[in-house]
Design a protein around this motif. Sequence first.
Motif, mmCIF file in Angstrom:
data_model
loop_
_atom_site.group_PDB
_atom_site.id
_atom_site.type_symbol
_atom_site.label_atom_id
_atom_site.label_comp_id
_atom_site.label_asym_id
_atom_site.label_seq_id
_atom_site.Cartn_x
_atom_site.Cartn_y
_atom_site.Cartn_z
ATOM 1 N N ILE A 80 4.611 -7.424 8.745
ATOM 2 C CA ILE A 80 4.119 -6.273 8.006
ATOM 3 C C ILE A 80 5.449 -5.222 8.362
ATOM 4 O O ILE A 80 6.107 -5.237 9.301
ATOM 5 C CB ILE A 80 3.082 -5.783 8.690
ATOM 6 C CG1 ILE A 80 2.503 -4.282 8.235
ATOM 7 C CG2 ILE A 80 3.011 -5.466 10.420
ATOM 8 C CD1 ILE A 80 1.375 -3.920 8.525
ATOM 9 N N TRP A 81 5.832 -4.324 7.477
ATOM 10 C CA TRP A 81 6.894 -3.284 7.613
ATOM 11 C C TRP A 81 6.591 -2.154 6.869
ATOM 12 O O TRP A 81 5.799 -2.362 5.926
ATOM 13 C CB TRP A 81 8.220 -4.119 7.316
ATOM 14 C CG TRP A 81 8.697 -4.489 5.862
ATOM 15 C CD1 TRP A 81 9.269 -3.828 4.934
ATOM 16 C CD2 TRP A 81 8.020 -5.521 5.213
ATOM 17 N NE1 TRP A 81 9.367 -4.286 3.721
ATOM 18 C CE2 TRP A 81 8.409 -5.348 3.824
ATOM 19 C CE3 TRP A 81 7.276 -6.641 5.485
ATOM 20 C CZ2 TRP A 81 8.217 -6.547 2.822
ATOM 21 C CZ3 TRP A 81 6.960 -7.630 4.424
ATOM 22 C CH2 TRP A 81 7.402 -7.530 3.443
ATOM 23 N N VAL A 82 7.418 -1.188 6.899
ATOM 24 C CA VAL A 82 7.216 0.055 6.218
ATOM 25 C C VAL A 82 8.634 0.450 5.443
ATOM 26 O O VAL A 82 9.491 0.238 6.227
ATOM 27 C CB VAL A 82 6.585 1.175 7.153
ATOM 28 C CG1 VAL A 82 7.285 1.508 8.185
ATOM 29 C CG2 VAL A 82 5.938 2.407 6.113
ATOM 30 N N GLU A 83 8.430 1.066 4.606
ATOM 31 C CA GLU A 83 9.367 1.881 3.884
ATOM 32 C C GLU A 83 8.826 3.288 3.577
ATOM 33 O O GLU A 83 8.041 3.569 2.980
ATOM 34 C CB GLU A 83 9.952 1.258 2.519
ATOM 35 C CG GLU A 83 10.536 0.050 2.368
ATOM 36 C CD GLU A 83 10.719 -0.610 0.959
ATOM 37 O OE1 GLU A 83 11.291 -1.602 1.047
ATOM 38 O OE2 GLU A 83 9.978 -0.257 0.204
ATOM 39 N N GLY B 206 6.456 10.014 0.909
ATOM 40 C CA GLY B 206 5.390 9.128 1.057
ATOM 41 C C GLY B 206 5.963 7.723 1.683
ATOM 42 O O GLY B 206 6.947 7.789 2.056
ATOM 43 N N SER B 207 4.848 6.906 1.785
ATOM 44 C CA SER B 207 5.179 5.848 2.812
ATOM 45 C C SER B 207 4.748 4.441 1.833
ATOM 46 O O SER B 207 3.794 4.634 1.046
ATOM 47 C CB SER B 207 4.654 5.701 3.996
ATOM 48 O OG SER B 207 4.622 6.874 4.674
ATOM 49 N N THR B 208 5.506 3.407 2.111
ATOM 50 C CA THR B 208 4.825 2.030 1.359
ATOM 51 C C THR B 208 4.799 1.068 2.421
ATOM 52 O O THR B 208 5.722 0.645 3.357
ATOM 53 C CB THR B 208 5.600 1.478 0.421
ATOM 54 O OG1 THR B 208 5.904 2.497 -0.776
ATOM 55 C CG2 THR B 208 5.079 0.356 -0.261
ATOM 56 N N PHE B 209 3.750 0.688 2.860
ATOM 57 C CA PHE B 209 3.390 -0.309 3.903
ATOM 58 C C PHE B 209 3.428 -1.824 3.147
ATOM 59 O O PHE B 209 2.608 -1.824 2.306
ATOM 60 C CB PHE B 209 2.214 -0.147 4.807
ATOM 61 C CG PHE B 209 2.249 0.816 5.680
ATOM 62 C CD1 PHE B 209 2.228 2.115 5.545
ATOM 63 C CD2 PHE B 209 2.615 0.173 7.266
ATOM 64 C CE1 PHE B 209 2.469 3.256 6.585
ATOM 65 C CE2 PHE B 209 2.806 1.243 8.067
ATOM 66 C CZ PHE B 209 2.687 2.547 7.808
ATOM 67 N N ILE C 94 1.070 -1.149 -0.076
ATOM 68 C CA ILE C 94 0.045 -0.008 -0.108
ATOM 69 C C ILE C 94 0.857 1.333 0.020
ATOM 70 O O ILE C 94 1.498 1.423 1.300
ATOM 71 C CB ILE C 94 -0.891 -0.041 1.291
ATOM 72 C CG1 ILE C 94 -2.005 -1.130 1.058
ATOM 73 C CG2 ILE C 94 -1.668 1.416 1.189
ATOM 74 C CD1 ILE C 94 -1.601 -2.323 1.631
ATOM 75 N N ASN C 95 0.826 1.845 -1.233
ATOM 76 C CA ASN C 95 1.791 2.977 -1.307
ATOM 77 C C ASN C 95 1.246 4.145 -1.307
ATOM 78 O O ASN C 95 -0.013 4.534 -1.942
ATOM 79 C CB ASN C 95 2.475 2.953 -2.562
ATOM 80 C CG ASN C 95 3.386 3.930 -3.064
ATOM 81 O OD1 ASN C 95 2.600 4.902 -3.815
ATOM 82 N ND2 ASN C 95 4.632 4.122 -2.577
ATOM 83 N N ASP C 96 1.431 5.277 -0.656
ATOM 84 C CA ASP C 96 1.041 6.656 -0.674
ATOM 85 C C ASP C 96 2.084 7.633 -1.062
ATOM 86 O O ASP C 96 3.067 7.592 -0.807
ATOM 87 C CB ASP C 96 0.124 7.177 0.500
ATOM 88 C CG ASP C 96 1.148 7.129 1.809
ATOM 89 O OD1 ASP C 96 2.028 7.785 1.858
ATOM 90 O OD2 ASP C 96 0.853 6.331 2.821
ATOM 91 N N THR C 97 1.556 8.920 -1.252
ATOM 92 C CA THR C 97 2.421 10.116 -1.621
ATOM 93 C C THR C 97 2.128 11.129 -0.517
ATOM 94 O O THR C 97 2.425 12.306 -0.805
ATOM 95 C CB THR C 97 2.251 10.766 -3.027
ATOM 96 O OG1 THR C 97 0.779 11.197 -2.879
ATOM 97 C CG2 THR C 97 2.322 9.904 -4.156
#
Length: 695
Positions: A395-398, A404-407, A344-347
Amino acid sequence: MSETQEHAAKDSVPELKQRIRELETMLHACRLRLPNAPAEAVRELAESEERFALAVRGTSDGIWDWDIRTNKVFFSPPWKSMIGYADDEIANDFSTFENLLHPEDHDRVMATLNDYLESRIPRYAVEFRFRHKDGSWRWILARGRALRDEHGKPYRMAGSHTDVTERKRDEEELRKARHDAESANHAKSAFLANMSHEIRTPMNGVIGMSELLLETSLNETQREYLEMLKHSADSLLELLNDILDFSKIEAGRMELDSHEFDLNEIVTEVAQAMGVRAFQKRLVLLHHLSPEVPARLIGDDGRLRQILINLIGNAIKFTHKGGVTIEVSVESETADLVTLHFKINDTGIGIANEMQESIFEAFTQAETSTSRRYGGTGLGLAICRDLVALMQGRIWVESQPGTGSTFHFNAVFGRTSGISIKPKSPRIEPVVTAHSSMKVLIVEDGHINQLVGARMLEKRGHTVTLASTGRESIELLKKEPFDAVLMDVHMPGINGYEATAKIRQGEKDTGRHVPIIAMTANAMKGDRELCLAAGMDDYISKPLRSAELFQVVEQFSRRKTEEEPGHAAADSASAADRPQPEDPPFDLAEFRESTGDEKLMRKLVAIFSEDSQKYLRKAEKALASGKAKPAYEAAHSLKGMLGVYAANKALKLANELCEYTHAEDLKGARMMYDQLKKECALLGDALTASFDPGI
Ligand code: ADP
């Protein structure tokens, strides 16, 4: 070294001299055996003996040296003082050691010693309780090494005793403290779980009443206040649900409820539901499933939906321009299992590096200002993390602040054993296209709950009878037939389970089966099973929400099991042909809300006929030639497009068609196809009528 130890060490000097003499004799023997032993080696041996003597004097450990052939043992004075004896108070032989061992430890120590002597284990190190002269027990760590002859047979063994009583006591205290802390935490979680689900019951009244009130005529200010009230109640319920989930997980009471589901459907549904929020913020929301992702999987779709809603909700919440994308791909697979990777990617605003781990802890937010600016409790990700772990994933995040983030998370699902599945709920017999008026009996002792349930159903056009006790409901059912019963589980006197059992007992003579739906505030695992085991047909949790209530109740509207048991299928087909004036083919308000743009709406209406015809023809052709797969594909495409028009009736039919074609039940599929075709024609007319140029 303490004074006593020094004293003890001095006392041992004659003993040591004796040992050294013995060793010198051994040394001599060696020399005889090795007449040419270099002077160097001899000196080394002497030095090492000297070191041994020094070590014995310098340590507070007890030293022992056992001659296996004679069973005589040298115990150093500290060895003896460690357990309260003076040098001459105990005999220097092996039985002294054995006799002092704690009876419960004796066999284990002897076994370890034997294992070592017979070379089954490489090292001798063992802990045991040892009797002190004053009767108390000391914990001793014994270590030692054996000398062996050329055949490997041990003839001498020496080593040390260390008093580890203090360490053992600390360890024990630590263990107890940890155990106490764990049970306190467990009790807290159980308390939270119980409390949050108790609070949900009065929330029934608040939410239900405000829903009803909103449907009455109100002036603008009243409506505005009421909407605020409803909004607060909704977020309170959301919070309660979060706390309930979280504490259930903590208390170890969360279990997955796995069954077959359609992943594409789940992702599409979630994206559609969240689309409204994204749309309001002018964000793009896209989703993509890789083609190799299996259409049907086995897993807990409800919990998967919860994870997705959380992550997508966060992504939308923390993004102000740009958009959110959802991607699903296959990470690995075996014959029975498939591991999926969700992205799940967001800006959005991003998350600082140092916070990227801790946001998964409960009640942690990336910035202290977050809760003020964005709301939230910091529970969502903690729940996601635990749910993902239950699905054997992580679960992890970049993320990059400002970019933005990508979970990411992965999860393991079961594969279905081919396509010979049954339609999801055989109880819902072919289909319920629209609701016709039903006679519903509500059995409930709480006045507010009675009122909420009754009003919702009456507004929908059903007739409602109220009973406030289990006994009353049994009497009423004897007198007149009902289409469905909503039964509270917890009532004073005869409770819901008992009442159901009595009703079912009575039905044995009549051959009837009235659908009984349990109502309970219990959201605990196992309640559903309890209800079904008690002979109930379905289950709804309080607070009652209108959409859910209608769905659960109306699934029984076509069954007519009371009058014509076994003829439900045929009946529902003809019933679907009856005009249902109370249900328009599509929901204009919803269509408008999800599209958001009048021009786009008109365009969609203009292409409806052509598009739907295309897929219907494809389905018809496939069904005529007995091919389930292309029929399924056509039905699936239809389902996708019908959602856009908020055409719930047609959508439901398309959904059923998907299920039948997927199950390769062509007979059922044809029946469904006929209904869907009619419904699409009605829908086309309704759409054109609503968007007639000039209106
Ligand atoms: P909540 O959103 O209720 O505060 P969560 O556990 O879902 O709780 O999230 C914890 C915190 O992680 C959020 O408060 C926010 O600081 C951060 N966070 C989560 N998702 C995102 C995201 N997509 N972009 C930026 N920050 C995020």
